[in-house]
Enzyme design. Structure first.
Site: not given
Length: 225
Positions: A2, A107
């Protein structure tokens, strides 16, 4: 992993959602961000077991024993499967757990044309919390820096089409246990660090303007196509 997320929820919504008893910054000090990046100050929740406190932490954990603060650039994430044993994280895993507050994360999906940025959020649109760890580090000059790292786990069904890892998003019930400083059993804590339910999430492509942390506006969260 992340490496980028957003938080633009209203300050008062955060106080209510995370049952905040004390905040170290005011509504005037809080600013929305559609592109939170490593090394920036992030909104986090910690607890002393009696009340939840809202404050800022620098994203990129620096262990107390580190000689150089720059190590934090390599420690924005901690793997849920190994954090309890890793020298850099095990003390925090036992004693310094926190929540990093967000309302979506980004992402990059690998395609034949390169990497495509995707935004992942709760279908409800509510803010949520990443499981995270924090530490305090003192510089040679005596300055104290409070830092954090976001935990990641294997991808759920939805995220598996984008990446093989995802940040640990805690359920509301799990948040309470994770924040409780009296809970220190690694196995009990480890059971909280599971892939979030795919049915509660949605993902869609966004502009590649999000690739640069210099860009930070509401257009970054808009669906492409």
């Amino acid at each position: 992993m992340c490496g980028r997320y957003s938080l633009y929820a209203d300050y008062r919504v955060l106080l209510d959602r995370f049952d905040i008893g004390e905040a170290s910054f005011s509504e005037e000090d809080y600013s929305q961000s559609f592109n939170v990046a490593p090394s920036q100050q992030v909104v986090a929740v910690v607890s002393d077991g009696k009340k939840n406190r809202l404050g800022f932490l620098k994203w990129g954990l620096v262990p107390p024993w580190a000689k150089d603060e720059k190590i934090g650039y390599k420690m924005i994430n901690a793997r849920a499967e190994t954090a309890a044993e890793k020298p850099s994280f095990r003390n925090a895993f036992k004693k310094k757990r926190c929540l990093v507050v967000a309302d979506s994360f980004y992402e990059w999906k690998r395609t034949d044309d390169g990497k495509t940025p995707m935004r992942i959020k709760l279908k409800s649109g509510e803010p949520f919390a990443f499981a995270a760890l924090w530490e305090s580090w003192k510089s040679p000059e005596g300055k104290t820096v409070n830092t954090c790292s976001i935990l990641t786990t294997r991808a759920n069904e939805l995220m598996g089409t984008i990446h093989d890892r995802m940040p640990v998003i805690l359920t509301k019930e799990a948040e309470k246990i994770w924040l409780d400083p009296n809970v220190q059993d690694a196995e009990e804590l480890g059971r909280l660090l599971q892939p979030f339910d795919s049915k509660e999430l949605e993902a869609y492509e966004v502009s590649d303007a999000v690739n640069s942390p210099k860009n930070n506006g509401p257009e970054l969260i808009e669906k492409v196509g």
